[in-house]
Design a protein around this motif. Structure first.
Motif, PDB file in Angstrom:
ATOM      1  N   VAL A 189      67.958  87.901   3.541  1.00  0.00           N
ATOM      2  CA  VAL A 189      68.497  87.269   2.235  1.00  0.00           C
ATOM      3  C   VAL A 189      70.062  87.413   1.846  1.00  0.00           C
ATOM      4  N   PRO A 190      70.227  86.056   0.910  1.00  0.00           N
ATOM      5  CA  PRO A 190      71.955  86.813   0.660  1.00  0.00           C
ATOM      6  C   PRO A 190      72.052  87.909  -0.079  1.00  0.00           C
ATOM      7  N   VAL A 191      72.896  88.687  -0.192  1.00  0.00           N
ATOM      8  CA  VAL A 191      73.465  89.255  -0.973  1.00  0.00           C
ATOM      9  C   VAL A 191      74.770  89.866  -1.195  1.00  0.00           C
ATOM     10  N   LEU A 192      74.606  90.176  -2.769  1.00  0.00           N
ATOM     11  CA  LEU A 192      75.657  90.366  -3.322  1.00  0.00           C
ATOM     12  C   LEU A 192      76.392  91.932  -3.816  1.00  0.00           C
ATOM     13  N   THR A 193      77.653  91.922  -4.012  1.00  0.00           N
ATOM     14  CA  THR A 193      77.942  93.401  -4.503  1.00  0.00           C
ATOM     15  C   THR A 193      78.998  92.969  -5.099  1.00  0.00           C
ATOM     16  N   ASP A 194      79.862  94.053  -6.000  1.00  0.00           N
ATOM     17  CA  ASP A 194      80.888  94.430  -7.141  1.00  0.00           C
ATOM     18  C   ASP A 194      81.293  94.412  -5.823  1.00  0.00           C
ATOM     19  N   VAL A 195      82.695  93.854  -6.446  1.00  0.00           N
ATOM     20  CA  VAL A 195      84.445  94.035  -6.389  1.00  0.00           C
ATOM     21  C   VAL A 195      85.238  94.792  -7.143  1.00  0.00           C
ATOM     22  N   HIS A 196      86.491  95.979  -6.680  1.00  0.00           N
ATOM     23  CA  HIS A 196      87.252  96.189  -8.043  1.00  0.00           C
ATOM     24  C   HIS A 196      87.967  95.933  -7.752  1.00  0.00           C
ATOM     25  N   GLU A 197      88.689  95.799  -6.556  1.00  0.00           N
ATOM     26  CA  GLU A 197      89.968  95.978  -5.619  1.00  0.00           C
ATOM     27  C   GLU A 197      90.568  94.849  -5.007  1.00  0.00           C
ATOM     28  N   THR A 198      91.230  94.309  -4.471  1.00  0.00           N
ATOM     29  CA  THR A 198      91.375  92.714  -3.789  1.00  0.00           C
ATOM     30  C   THR A 198      90.988  93.207  -2.263  1.00  0.00           C
ATOM     31  N   ASN A 199      91.286  94.372  -1.575  1.00  0.00           N
ATOM     32  CA  ASN A 199      91.407  94.770  -0.277  1.00  0.00           C
ATOM     33  C   ASN A 199      90.324  95.322  -0.067  1.00  0.00           C
ATOM     34  N   GLN A 200      88.678  95.357  -0.464  1.00  0.00           N
ATOM     35  CA  GLN A 200      87.603  95.234  -1.193  1.00  0.00           C
ATOM     36  C   GLN A 200      87.246  94.110  -0.423  1.00  0.00           C
ATOM     37  N   VAL A 201      87.395  92.879  -1.318  1.00  0.00           N
ATOM     38  CA  VAL A 201      87.146  91.385  -0.534  1.00  0.00           C
ATOM     39  C   VAL A 201      87.168  91.073   1.147  1.00  0.00           C
ATOM     40  N   ASP A 202      88.057  91.780   1.869  1.00  0.00           N
ATOM     41  CA  ASP A 202      88.548  91.800   3.017  1.00  0.00           C
ATOM     42  C   ASP A 202      87.345  92.081   4.065  1.00  0.00           C
ATOM     43  N   THR A 203      86.765  93.797   3.239  1.00  0.00           N
ATOM     44  CA  THR A 203      86.198  95.042   4.152  1.00  0.00           C
ATOM     45  C   THR A 203      84.891  94.427   4.198  1.00  0.00           C
ATOM     46  N   LEU A 204      84.310  93.208   2.954  1.00  0.00           N
ATOM     47  CA  LEU A 204      83.096  92.910   2.851  1.00  0.00           C
ATOM     48  C   LEU A 204      82.751  91.457   2.982  1.00  0.00           C
ATOM     49  N   LYS A 205      83.863  91.091   3.642  1.00  0.00           N
ATOM     50  CA  LYS A 205      83.926  89.326   4.309  1.00  0.00           C
ATOM     51  C   LYS A 205      83.492  88.834   4.833  1.00  0.00           C
ATOM     52  N   ASP A 206      82.098  90.210   6.151  1.00  0.00           N
ATOM     53  CA  ASP A 206      81.285  89.506   7.456  1.00  0.00           C
ATOM     54  C   ASP A 206      80.148  90.081   6.606  1.00  0.00           C
ATOM     55  N   THR A 207      79.766  90.503   5.255  1.00  0.00           N
ATOM     56  CA  THR A 207      78.685  91.214   5.298  1.00  0.00           C
ATOM     57  C   THR A 207      78.028  90.623   4.313  1.00  0.00           C
ATOM     58  N   VAL A 208      78.681  90.847   2.978  1.00  0.00           N
ATOM     59  CA  VAL A 208      77.929  89.935   1.375  1.00  0.00           C
ATOM     60  C   VAL A 208      78.104  88.375   1.591  1.00  0.00           C
ATOM     61  N   ASP A 209      77.456  87.216   0.739  1.00  0.00           N
ATOM     62  CA  ASP A 209      77.395  86.212   0.671  1.00  0.00           C
ATOM     63  C   ASP A 209      77.352  85.645  -1.113  1.00  0.00           C
ATOM     64  N   ILE A 210      77.583  86.624  -1.215  1.00  0.00           N
ATOM     65  CA  ILE A 210      78.181  86.509  -2.981  1.00  0.00           C
ATOM     66  C   ILE A 210      79.531  87.545  -3.850  1.00  0.00           C
ATOM     67  N   TYR A 211      80.440  87.520  -3.924  1.00  0.00           N
ATOM     68  CA  TYR A 211      81.282  87.999  -4.117  1.00  0.00           C
ATOM     69  C   TYR A 211      80.971  88.226  -5.813  1.00  0.00           C
ATOM     70  N   GLN A 212      80.959  89.588  -6.027  1.00  0.00           N
ATOM     71  CA  GLN A 212      80.454  89.786  -7.865  1.00  0.00           C
ATOM     72  C   GLN A 212      81.442  90.467  -8.369  1.00  0.00           C
ATOM     73  N   ILE A 213      82.433  89.567  -9.203  1.00  0.00           N
ATOM     74  CA  ILE A 213      83.815  90.680 -10.815  1.00  0.00           C
ATOM     75  C   ILE A 213      82.865  90.503 -11.896  1.00  0.00           C
ATOM     76  N   PRO A 214      83.627  92.130 -11.691  1.00  0.00           N
ATOM     77  CA  PRO A 214      82.315  93.000 -13.152  1.00  0.00           C
ATOM     78  C   PRO A 214      83.332  92.207 -14.213  1.00  0.00           C
ATOM     79  N   ALA A 215      82.540  92.947 -15.258  1.00  0.00           N
ATOM     80  CA  ALA A 215      82.756  92.084 -16.935  1.00  0.00           C
ATOM     81  C   ALA A 215      84.139  92.597 -17.171  1.00  0.00           C
TER      82      ALA A 215
END
Length: 282
Positions: free
Chosen positions: A92-118
């Motif tokens: 299944v596609p997976v989604l999780t929150d990211v709070h800082e720009t460096n987290q985007v690269d760390t998760l790029k091979d795992t997540v299918d949707i990046y979620q930006i918190p409100a």
């Protein structure tokens, strides 16, 4: 004002137009592997049976906590391992929150949707970084943001080279310690051609309503979700838990796992009716 947006590809299916809603769902925060395994397994079975596109969601870090002592999650490395486990086991596609720009690269091979918190919905660098990966970006609309201002989110993502954007409505601040769901916001956001997700669980929150933690009114979740579906949405967001009262985060607003199937069947009937009999026919 159009109630329906153009169809677009979404993980091998189509969203928008008269297509049924997709579902983003899972436990609020990653507590342990067994919890994620159980929730994803049951929710995928339900969605497969009902013909709903399912995206698994859970947070490795809940940075926006009321109290410094609140449980935040296992951290990004364990979180990535858990998401990989779910993705590989259930496909299944997976989604999780990211709070800082460096987290985007760390998760790029795992997540299918990046979620930006409100609370970060105006953070240009974070939104742009996520968009530049070419993956879908789901931006939670801040409780302080007017529906029409979501057009700036769309522009930021487009200017970053992507058309894979969506916005999630999750209630608006109404005085202190209260949120309301303004149903007018859905057609206002659709006016800008933005796929819209309605989050029925966070919309039921009472920020700070339980002293040092956020409270909520779980009993109103089905009412708000039926209301949102009645005016046409592309997706739904619902945090679920087998025992919400014992959840380590958002215990007052996670929806009971055993009630999810009945509610989704009800919502699908409404969705089918309004998209075929009501919306876009004026």
């Amino acid at each position: 004002m159009s109630d329906l947006i153009e169809e677009r590809e979404f993980f091998g299916k189509k969203i928008g137009g008269r297509n049924p809603f997709f579902l983003i769902s899972g436990p609020c925060v990653m507590e342990n592997q067994d919890l994620l395994d159980r929730v994803c397994g049951e929710m995928k079975d339900i969605c497969d049976e009902l013909g709903i596109v399912y995206i698994f969601k859970s947070s490795f870090d809940k940075a926006n906590r009321s109290s410094i002592n609140s449980y935040r999650g296992p951290g990004i490395e364990e979180g990535r391992r858990l998401l990989d486990f779910i993705k590989n086991k259930y496909n299944v596609p997976v989604l999780t929150d990211v709070h800082e720009t460096n987290q985007v690269d760390t998760l790029k091979d795992t997540v299918d949707i990046y979620q930006i918190p409100a609370f970060l919905c105006r953070q240009t660098d974070l939104i742009a970084k996520a968009a530049e990966t070419g993956k879908w970006v789901n931006v939670k609309k801040g409780q302080f943001m007017a529906p029409d201002d979501t057009r700036h989110i769309k522009t930021k993502i487009q200017e970053s080279g992507s058309e894979k954007y969506m916005v999630t409505e999750r209630g608006a601040s109404f005085g202190y310690g209260n949120l309301v769901f303004d149903i007018r916001g859905i057609p206002m956001i659709h006016k800008h051609g933005i796929p819209l997700v309605f989050d029925g669980t966070h919309s039921a929150q009472l920020p700070g309503g339980a002293g040092n933690i956020t409270g909520g009114l779980r009993e109103f979740i089905p009412h708000m979700m039926r209301g949102a579906v009645s005016v046409g949405v592309e997706g739904l967001f619902m945090e679920v838990h087998p025992d919400p009262e014992k959840a380590l985060s958002d215990a007052t607003t996670q929806f009971p796992l055993h009630k999810a199937k009945f509610l989704l069947k009800n919502l699908l009937e409404i969705d089918r009716f309004v998209k075929t009999k009501v919306l876009g026919l004026d």
